[in-house]
Write an enzyme that holds these catalytic residues in place. Structure first.
Site, PDB file in Angstrom:
ATOM      1  CG  HIS A  64      -1.903   0.993   1.372  1.00  0.00           C
ATOM      2  ND1 HIS A  64      -1.630   2.278   1.781  1.00  0.00           N
ATOM      3  CD2 HIS A  64      -3.232   0.948   1.133  1.00  0.00           C
ATOM      4  CE1 HIS A  64      -2.758   2.977   1.790  1.00  0.00           C
ATOM      5  NE2 HIS A  64      -3.751   2.192   1.397  1.00  0.00           N
ATOM      6  CG  ASP A  74       0.544  -2.465   6.111  1.00  0.00           C
ATOM      7  OD1 ASP A  74      -0.442  -2.627   6.856  1.00  0.00           O
ATOM      8  OD2 ASP A  74       0.498  -1.811   5.056  1.00  0.00           O
ATOM      9  CD  GLN A 117      -6.837  -4.798   3.879  1.00  0.00           C
ATOM     10  OE1 GLN A 117      -7.772  -5.522   4.230  1.00  0.00           O
ATOM     11  NE2 GLN A 117      -7.030  -3.544   3.514  1.00  0.00           N
ATOM     12  CE  LYS A 147      -7.397  -0.559   6.122  1.00  0.00           C
ATOM     13  NZ  LYS A 147      -8.120  -0.027   4.974  1.00  0.00           N
ATOM     14  CB  CYS A 203      -3.839   3.337  -1.628  1.00  0.00           C
ATOM     15  SG  CYS A 203      -5.168   4.501  -1.372  1.00  0.00           S
TER      16      CYS A 203
HETATM   17  N1  C6P Z   1      -6.370   0.251   2.612  1.00  0.00           N
HETATM   18  C1  C6P Z   1      -8.200  -0.064   1.050  1.00  0.00           C
HETATM   19  O1  C6P Z   1      -9.277   0.249   0.525  1.00  0.00           O
HETATM   20  P1  C6P Z   1      -5.216   3.554   6.876  1.00  0.00           P
HETATM   21  O2  C6P Z   1      -5.825   4.333   5.742  1.00  0.00           O
HETATM   22  O3  C6P Z   1      -4.045   4.248   7.455  1.00  0.00           O
HETATM   23  O4  C6P Z   1      -6.212   3.071   7.865  1.00  0.00           O
HETATM   24  O5  C6P Z   1      -4.655   2.202   6.218  1.00  0.00           O
HETATM   25  C2  C6P Z   1      -3.680   2.283   5.212  1.00  0.00           C
HETATM   26  C3  C6P Z   1      -3.396   0.922   4.680  1.00  0.00           C
HETATM   27  C4  C6P Z   1      -2.132   0.396   4.858  1.00  0.00           C
HETATM   28  N2  C6P Z   1      -1.825  -0.839   4.446  1.00  0.00           N
HETATM   29  C5  C6P Z   1      -2.741  -1.620   3.847  1.00  0.00           C
HETATM   30  C6  C6P Z   1      -2.362  -3.016   3.440  1.00  0.00           C
HETATM   31  C7  C6P Z   1      -4.043  -1.146   3.629  1.00  0.00           C
HETATM   32  O6  C6P Z   1      -4.947  -1.927   3.039  1.00  0.00           O
HETATM   33  C8  C6P Z   1      -4.368   0.173   4.039  1.00  0.00           C
HETATM   34  C9  C6P Z   1      -5.731   0.752   3.749  1.00  0.00           C
HETATM   35  C10 C6P Z   1      -7.707   0.698   2.248  1.00  0.00           C
HETATM   36  O7  C6P Z   1      -7.530  -0.986   0.614  1.00  0.00           O
HETATM   37  C11 C6P Z   1      -7.816   2.178   2.039  1.00  0.00           C
HETATM   38  S1  C6P Z   1      -6.732   2.768   0.775  1.00  0.00           S
END
Ligand code: C6P
Length: 427
Positions: A136, A213, A216, A239, A379
């Site tokens: 991401h 990270d 997910q 999430k 992203c």
């Molecule tokens: N992915 C998706 O629709 P935040 O926005 O900080 O809570 O998470 C960022 C992020 C970081 N790593 C991974 C693997 C992610 O999937 C995400 C967030 C969302 O896939 C929003 S772009």
């Protein structure tokens, strides 16, 4: 009847889909008259059960006060609830010491905290940070910024055409100059589950620090920091049934203690004079200013909910739904599914293309059928570049999704294909 209303604290409950769905009021709404919501955008953010919503209301109604500051009853209660949430999150990921749990806003802030507090202090020009092509943006951009500022070298483990990582290449890339491996546990764009059990030891042999990270993985898989082998784990509350605006950085205590603060201000200090300041102990050192008290407590309720279900049951359900979706969508003419073919190598994410139809158009037709999916680059633009597509359509599942919803998804995609192949007339 709700999940925790009839459960002893800490008790495990059978995975009863009908009962789970009743806990999510939003699943009863219609997006247009007679069109029920089918929510398949869980990788972006999950829906919230009544238990989490009630906890937020209860906090503001009965306990609201600032924490760590006053001796009055409300402040003591708020502090206990906030620190209690920290302890719940720690237990959920297997952390033995709640001080290792730092509350942040989200995964993005957690990764940036490591980039600012650890990497800026300890990395020098020429040191290598290894990420992968399926990250991401939140796990790419902070390291690019550090590269431009400090001259570190950023290296990528490449993706193979099936969306898995090239482990042979990883063995070449992770070497004596690697100081940090910062790697996703699960791709949000493809669902790929990354074999951390292979990659983390490669980094550890080189003495590197490892950041996972878990945006997910923590919501969808059993994750235990005692066996993970990483030094940092970043994830987001929103999430995993929790509120937006609350995230977590777990880190090993000695590492956290060695780091510089990220933000300066109230609550993160021990002493302040006109000349200089000293820092509070971990975790306060990283929680400058009034924190997101209510949402941290809401995350505690979310963790209670998931723990009562059991993360192995969450995973089992998602394998079932994803397996069905892979087969059902695989049978729709013109659909190409991206990512690993084996359901056990992926989470509950199915990214796909429909021949001759732009993903945004697919998303719009699906919305008219009540089916909420995400379309775009998710992203993860390097993944799109590697797949030679501008965007994908992505359905992503969670504990409340059903095979009947997957059937509706499949027939909505068939409608989209028919609509666009007729030249866009009559959905
Ligand atoms: N992915 C998706 O629709 P935040 O926005 O900080 O809570 O998470 C960022 C992020 C970081 N790593 C991974 C693997 C992610 O999937 C995400 C967030 C969302 O896939 C929003 S772009």
């Amino acid at each position: 009847m709700t999940l925790t209303a009839h459960a002893e604290p800490g008790a495990r409950l059978p995975f009863d889909l009908a009962r789970i769905r009743r806990d999510f009021p939003i699943l009863r709404r219609e997006v247009a008259p007679g069109v029920p919501l089918i929510y398949l955008d869980n990788a972006a953010t999950s829906q919230k059960p009544v238990q989490v919503i009630a906890e937020l209301t209860r906090f503001y109604r009965d306990h609201n006060a600032n924490i760590h500051r006053a001796v009055h009853t409300l402040s003591v209660e708020s502090t206990e609830l906030y620190e209690g949430a920290r302890a719940k999150v720690a237990a959920f990921i297997g952390a033995t010491d709640p001080r290792e749990v730092i509350f942040t806003r989200n995964t993005t802030e957690s990764i940036n905290l490591v980039a600012h507090g650890w990497a800026r202090k300890f990395l020098r020009a020429g040191d290598e940070v290894v990420v992968s092509e399926i990250e991401h943006h939140s796990n790419i951009v902070p390291w690019q910024m550090l590269r431009d500022e400090r001259g570190i070298v950023l290296r990528y483990i490449p993706m193979l055409p099936d969306g898995t990582l090239d482990l042979e290449a990883a063995r070449q890339i992770i070497g004596p100059k690697t100081r940090l491996l910062s790697i996703t546990a699960m791709s949000n764009a493809l669902g790929t589950i990354v074999p951390l059990e292979v990659l983390i030891p490669l980094a550890k042999v080189q003495g590197a620090v490892v950041l996972v990270d878990g945006a997910q993985s923590v919501p969808h898989l059993p994750v235990d920091v005692r066996t993970l082998g990483a030094d940092f784990l970043a994830f987001s509350g929103h999430k995993m049934l929790g509120p937006t605006g609350i995230g977590v950085l777990w880190g090993r205590l000695p590492l956290l203690e060695s780091m510089d603060p990220f933000l300066g201000g109230g609550d993160m200090i021990l002493t302040v004079s006109m000349e200089r300041s000293t820092w509070a102990d971990v975790p306060a050192k990283f929680e400058a200013g009034t924190p997101n008290i209510a949402d941290a407590i809401g995350l505690g309720a979310a963790v209670d909910y998931l723990a009562a279900l059991g993360m192995d049951e969450v995973r089992r359900h998602e394998i079932e739904i994803t397996d069905y979706a892979l087969r059902r969508l695989g049978d729709v003419p013109g659909v190409t599914i991206f990512g690993p073919p084996d359901v056990r190598s992926r989470g509950g994410v199915v990214s796909f293309a429909l021949e001759g139809v732009h993903p945004h158009d697919v998303g719009q037709v699906l919305d008219t059928k009540g089916v909420a999916i995400r379309t775009g680059h998710h992203c993860a633009q390097p993944v799109m570049t590697a797949l030679h597509v501008p965007a994908t359509a992505r359905a992503s599942f969670y504990i409340y999704n059903t095979v009947a919803e997957v059937d509706t998804l499949a027939s909505a995609i068939e409608s989209a294909a028919a609509f666009f192949h007729r030249g866009g007339v009559g959905i």
